[in-house]
Design an enzyme around this catalytic site. Structure first.
Site, PDB file in Angstrom:
ATOM      1  N   SER A 135      -0.145   1.562  -8.557  1.00  0.00           N
ATOM      2  CA  SER A 135      -0.802   2.708  -7.514  1.00  0.00           C
ATOM      3  C   SER A 135      -0.042   3.949  -8.141  1.00  0.00           C
ATOM      4  CB  SER A 135      -0.226   2.371  -6.147  1.00  0.00           C
ATOM      5  OG  SER A 135      -0.498   3.428  -5.361  1.00  0.00           O
ATOM      6  N   GLU A 137       0.943   5.823  -5.878  1.00  0.00           N
ATOM      7  CA  GLU A 137       2.242   5.848  -4.886  1.00  0.00           C
ATOM      8  C   GLU A 137       3.298   5.986  -5.457  1.00  0.00           C
ATOM      9  OE1 GLU A 137       0.963   8.120  -1.532  1.00  0.00           O
ATOM     10  OE2 GLU A 137       2.791   6.610  -1.490  1.00  0.00           O
ATOM     11  N   TYR A 159       5.658   1.300   0.918  1.00  0.00           N
ATOM     12  CA  TYR A 159       4.436   0.695   0.195  1.00  0.00           C
ATOM     13  C   TYR A 159       4.595   1.078  -1.368  1.00  0.00           C
ATOM     14  CZ  TYR A 159      -0.245   0.889  -1.928  1.00  0.00           C
ATOM     15  OH  TYR A 159      -1.130   0.817  -2.909  1.00  0.00           O
TER      16      TYR A 159
HETATM   17  P1  NAP Z   1      -7.788  -2.860   0.867  1.00  0.00           P
HETATM   18  O1  NAP Z   1      -9.354  -2.371   0.991  1.00  0.00           O
HETATM   19  O2  NAP Z   1      -7.202  -2.382   2.312  1.00  0.00           O
HETATM   20  O3  NAP Z   1      -7.871  -4.459   0.598  1.00  0.00           O
HETATM   21  C1  NAP Z   1      -6.806  -5.214   0.683  1.00  0.00           C
HETATM   22  C2  NAP Z   1      -7.151  -6.552   0.556  1.00  0.00           C
HETATM   23  O4  NAP Z   1      -5.939  -7.449   0.706  1.00  0.00           O
HETATM   24  C3  NAP Z   1      -8.194  -7.209   1.708  1.00  0.00           C
HETATM   25  O5  NAP Z   1      -8.820  -7.974   1.137  1.00  0.00           O
HETATM   26  C4  NAP Z   1      -7.134  -8.029   2.674  1.00  0.00           C
HETATM   27  O6  NAP Z   1      -7.560  -9.011   3.213  1.00  0.00           O
HETATM   28  C5  NAP Z   1      -5.934  -8.431   1.240  1.00  0.00           C
HETATM   29  N1  NAP Z   1      -4.621  -8.820   1.911  1.00  0.00           N
HETATM   30  C6  NAP Z   1      -3.910  -8.127   2.637  1.00  0.00           C
HETATM   31  N2  NAP Z   1      -2.769  -9.045   2.822  1.00  0.00           N
HETATM   32  C7  NAP Z   1      -3.149 -10.127   2.347  1.00  0.00           C
HETATM   33  C8  NAP Z   1      -2.311 -11.428   2.173  1.00  0.00           C
HETATM   34  N3  NAP Z   1      -0.945 -11.405   2.792  1.00  0.00           N
HETATM   35  N4  NAP Z   1      -2.844 -12.388   1.624  1.00  0.00           N
HETATM   36  C9  NAP Z   1      -3.918 -12.264   0.986  1.00  0.00           C
HETATM   37  N5  NAP Z   1      -4.837 -11.114   1.109  1.00  0.00           N
HETATM   38  C10 NAP Z   1      -4.196 -10.404   1.834  1.00  0.00           C
HETATM   39  O7  NAP Z   1      -7.352  -2.103  -0.346  1.00  0.00           O
HETATM   40  P2  NAP Z   1      -8.229  -1.433  -1.517  1.00  0.00           P
HETATM   41  O8  NAP Z   1      -8.348  -0.078  -1.258  1.00  0.00           O
HETATM   42  O9  NAP Z   1      -9.257  -2.403  -1.832  1.00  0.00           O
HETATM   43  O10 NAP Z   1      -7.255  -1.826  -2.823  1.00  0.00           O
HETATM   44  C11 NAP Z   1      -7.169  -2.690  -3.551  1.00  0.00           C
HETATM   45  C12 NAP Z   1      -5.752  -2.875  -4.014  1.00  0.00           C
HETATM   46  O11 NAP Z   1      -5.471  -1.765  -5.166  1.00  0.00           O
HETATM   47  C13 NAP Z   1      -4.444  -2.737  -3.112  1.00  0.00           C
HETATM   48  O12 NAP Z   1      -3.363  -3.734  -3.808  1.00  0.00           O
HETATM   49  C14 NAP Z   1      -3.990  -1.531  -3.228  1.00  0.00           C
HETATM   50  O13 NAP Z   1      -2.622  -1.335  -2.810  1.00  0.00           O
HETATM   51  C15 NAP Z   1      -4.250  -0.861  -4.438  1.00  0.00           C
HETATM   52  N6  NAP Z   1      -4.625   0.405  -4.902  1.00  0.00           N
HETATM   53  C16 NAP Z   1      -5.465   1.166  -4.168  1.00  0.00           C
HETATM   54  C17 NAP Z   1      -5.890   2.293  -4.391  1.00  0.00           C
HETATM   55  C18 NAP Z   1      -7.017   3.147  -3.493  1.00  0.00           C
HETATM   56  O14 NAP Z   1      -7.176   4.280  -3.681  1.00  0.00           O
HETATM   57  N7  NAP Z   1      -8.012   2.393  -2.969  1.00  0.00           N
HETATM   58  C19 NAP Z   1      -5.252   3.379  -5.453  1.00  0.00           C
HETATM   59  C20 NAP Z   1      -4.358   2.375  -5.961  1.00  0.00           C
HETATM   60  C21 NAP Z   1      -3.943   1.179  -5.746  1.00  0.00           C
HETATM   61  P3  NAP Z   1      -8.016  -8.756   4.785  1.00  0.00           P
HETATM   62  O15 NAP Z   1      -9.376  -8.287   4.516  1.00  0.00           O
HETATM   63  O16 NAP Z   1      -7.962 -10.178   5.195  1.00  0.00           O
HETATM   64  O17 NAP Z   1      -7.167  -7.852   5.528  1.00  0.00           O
HETATM   65  N1  GDD Z   2      -4.193   8.273   6.728  1.00  0.00           N
HETATM   66  C1  GDD Z   2      -4.212   9.463   7.165  1.00  0.00           C
HETATM   67  N2  GDD Z   2      -4.344   9.930   8.480  1.00  0.00           N
HETATM   68  N3  GDD Z   2      -3.499  10.307   6.019  1.00  0.00           N
HETATM   69  C2  GDD Z   2      -3.563  11.669   6.524  1.00  0.00           C
HETATM   70  C3  GDD Z   2      -4.086  12.012   7.793  1.00  0.00           C
HETATM   71  C4  GDD Z   2      -4.339  10.996   8.928  1.00  0.00           C
HETATM   72  O1  GDD Z   2      -4.645  11.501   9.830  1.00  0.00           O
HETATM   73  N4  GDD Z   2      -3.665  13.475   7.796  1.00  0.00           N
HETATM   74  C5  GDD Z   2      -3.223  13.810   6.514  1.00  0.00           C
HETATM   75  N5  GDD Z   2      -3.120  12.879   5.661  1.00  0.00           N
HETATM   76  C6  GDD Z   2      -2.541  12.555   4.621  1.00  0.00           C
HETATM   77  C7  GDD Z   2      -1.293  11.720   4.262  1.00  0.00           C
HETATM   78  O2  GDD Z   2      -0.204  12.364   4.825  1.00  0.00           O
HETATM   79  C8  GDD Z   2      -1.392  11.644   2.873  1.00  0.00           C
HETATM   80  O3  GDD Z   2      -0.937  12.562   2.131  1.00  0.00           O
HETATM   81  C9  GDD Z   2      -3.052  11.842   2.417  1.00  0.00           C
HETATM   82  O4  GDD Z   2      -3.633  12.526   3.624  1.00  0.00           O
HETATM   83  C10 GDD Z   2      -3.649  10.517   1.909  1.00  0.00           C
HETATM   84  O5  GDD Z   2      -3.392   9.380   2.844  1.00  0.00           O
HETATM   85  P1  GDD Z   2      -4.169   8.149   2.878  1.00  0.00           P
HETATM   86  O6  GDD Z   2      -5.585   8.451   2.692  1.00  0.00           O
HETATM   87  O7  GDD Z   2      -3.524   7.310   3.834  1.00  0.00           O
HETATM   88  O8  GDD Z   2      -3.843   7.745   1.504  1.00  0.00           O
HETATM   89  P2  GDD Z   2      -2.523   7.514   0.645  1.00  0.00           P
HETATM   90  O9  GDD Z   2      -2.422   8.470  -0.640  1.00  0.00           O
HETATM   91  O10 GDD Z   2      -1.328   7.420   1.317  1.00  0.00           O
HETATM   92  O11 GDD Z   2      -2.624   6.084  -0.230  1.00  0.00           O
HETATM   93  C11 GDD Z   2      -3.919   5.469  -0.645  1.00  0.00           C
HETATM   94  O12 GDD Z   2      -3.961   5.930  -1.784  1.00  0.00           O
HETATM   95  C12 GDD Z   2      -2.834   5.150  -2.892  1.00  0.00           C
HETATM   96  C13 GDD Z   2      -2.948   5.716  -4.271  1.00  0.00           C
HETATM   97  O13 GDD Z   2      -2.212   7.088  -4.390  1.00  0.00           O
HETATM   98  C14 GDD Z   2      -4.070   4.201  -0.322  1.00  0.00           C
HETATM   99  O14 GDD Z   2      -5.151   3.803  -0.940  1.00  0.00           O
HETATM  100  C15 GDD Z   2      -2.880   3.312  -1.198  1.00  0.00           C
HETATM  101  O15 GDD Z   2      -3.389   1.908  -1.117  1.00  0.00           O
HETATM  102  C16 GDD Z   2      -3.116   3.684  -2.561  1.00  0.00           C
HETATM  103  O16 GDD Z   2      -2.144   3.066  -3.482  1.00  0.00           O
END
Ligand code: NAP
Ligand code: GDD
Length: 341
Positions: A135, A137, A159
């Site tokens: 990520s 992050e 995280y």
């Molecule tokens: P998500 O919608 O939150 O999905 C997370 C998945 O992980 C869900 O299927 C959840 O299952 C499963 N999970 C959680 N804890 C588990 C456990 N203990 N054992 C087995 N499965 C478990 O996340 P996403 O947005 O699709 O992201 C996919 C991956 O990419 C994650 O690793 C995230 O950290 C990473 N990532 C995401 C982004 C982004 O912007 N979306 C960016 C960079 C990296 P349940 O349905 O049972 O909760």
């Molecule tokens: N969630 C949330 N809720 N975020 C807020 C809010 C609120 O009410 N108001 C402002 N924010 C700001 C957060 O402080 C952060 O700076 C930004 O919005 C994005 O927050 P999120 O949407 O929760 O995503 P993230 O960037 O922290 O994390 C996501 O992206 C990562 C990749 O950079 C997640 O998908 C992570 O799993 C992923 O790795």
């Protein structure tokens, strides 16, 4: 280009195991792999109420295996059962906010869980190719812009710290055990399947709630934070491309553009035709993080060059897709009415 496509197609009829298949990315990836002729296995953990909504379009076409990233024996059994050519480790405690409240759990799942997957692969499918969902992050408190594969990490949350651990575990298994392991360092990617707690979905759903008359305001935190937001279905294609390479590598996936939370909110209210959007947003301390990541913007040049991957959906189109889907879903009763604060 044509040659490259032919090479991709020649390698189909494989099997893949996806952890996190019920989530946003896992469900899109499963659809992509099925369209390419893969046999798809998905790891699902036991929940008191099943959470298979994202898999509805493909429920009959994937094989679900019980397992949990906390439990080594279940991962061993899952890898043995699936005998996969490719393993996509997408499971994680993926919400940064929760990681401050449940840091140990996040470390167990998002950090050590990666090691458990690698151990299962090493013991039971050492020739399988592994994708790790790393990520942006991990970059956290950045000292340069845009960020690329050479940018140092300075994670700002439990995280982010756990993801750095997983990232290095993958590189170590590549170097020490010769596994094919690739890290996708993906910047934020969103969709109509995004979890409701992430800011984009919180906004799109909140705006839709206001539009249909079920809410008056949305409660947010830091409106100045900037992210590089792309469209999730395009990012799962990058994951697949990474595992078709001859040599495993680590790649940034991003659009190269950053926008603030405020810009996202303003655009979302505009899509819904709601004027004077600031009247509908309440900034609440509870939505701020103990340590913030202020600004992320990625440079996807390596992925473009080596994988031929490029995101297509622009910021305003992404906002429109999400807001229109939430309005339509609320009107049809297919998306829950939820509190927006
Ligand atoms: P998500 O919608 O939150 O999905 C997370 C998945 O992980 C869900 O299927 C959840 O299952 C499963 N999970 C959680 N804890 C588990 C456990 N203990 N054992 C087995 N499965 C478990 O996340 P996403 O947005 O699709 O992201 C996919 C991956 O990419 C994650 O690793 C995230 O950290 C990473 N990532 C995401 C982004 C982004 O912007 N979306 C960016 C960079 C990296 P349940 O349905 O049972 O909760
Ligand atoms: N969630 C949330 N809720 N975020 C807020 C809010 C609120 O009410 N108001 C402002 N924010 C700001 C957060 O402080 C952060 O700076 C930004 O919005 C994005 O927050 P999120 O949407 O929760 O995503 P993230 O960037 O922290 O994390 C996501 O992206 C990562 C990749 O950079 C997640 O998908 C992570 O799993 C992923 O790795």
């Amino acid at each position: 280009m044509v040659k490259a496509r032919a090479r991709f197609q020649a390698r189909v009829a494989k099997s893949a195991l996806i952890s996190g298949i019920t989530g946003q990315d896992g469900s899109y990836l499963a659809e992509l792999l099925l369209s390419k002729g893969y046999t798809v296995f998905g790891l699902v953990r036991r929940l008191s109420v099943p959470n298979l909504g994202n898999l509805r379009p493909i429920a009959e076409r994937v094989t679900l295996i019980d397992g949990d990233l906390m439990d080594q024996s279940s991962l061993n059994a899952a890898v043995q059962k699936a005998a996969p050519d490719e393993v996509y480790n997408l499971a994680a405690q993926s919400f940064v906010g929760t990681s401050f409240v449940q840091p140990v759990l996040t470390g167990e799942i998002t950090g050590l869980g990666v090691l458990r997957i690698l151990e299962a692969v090493r013991a039971h499918a050492p020739h399988a190719r592994v994708y790790q969902a790393s990520s942006s992050e991990m970059f956290g408190h950045v000292d340069r812009e845009p960020q690329d594969e050479m940018t140092p990490f300075h994670p700002r949350s439990p995280y982010g710290v756990a993801k750095v651990y997983g990232y290095w575990a993958c590189i170590n298994y590549r170097e020490a055990h010769g596994l094919f392991v690739a890290n996708g360092i993906l910047f934020n990617h969103e969709s109509e399947r995004r979890g409701f707690e992430f800011v984009t979905r919180k906004i799109s759903h909140g705006v839709a709630m206001i539009h249909v008359g079920r809410a008056k305001t949305i409660s947010l935190g830091n409106l100045e934070a900037k992210r590089d937001w792309g469209y999730a279905p395009e990012y799962v294609d990058m994951m697949w491309r990474m595992l078709q390479q001859d040599i495993p590598g680590d790649f940034v996936g991003a659009t190269g553009e950053a926008h603030s939370v405020e810009e996202f909110a303003a655009a979302a209210f505009e899509v819904a035709g709601i004027e004077d959007w600031k009247k509908h947003v309440v900034v609440d301390e509870k939505n701020f993080r103990p340590a913030e990541v202020y600004n992320l913007r990625g440079n996807p040049a390596k992925a473009k060059r080596a994988l031929g991957w490029e995101p297509r959906t622009k910021f305003h189109d992404l906002v429109r897709i999400m807001v229109e889907a939430d309005i339509a879903g609320l009107q049809a009763g297919t998306i829950p009415v939820r509190p927006v604060s």
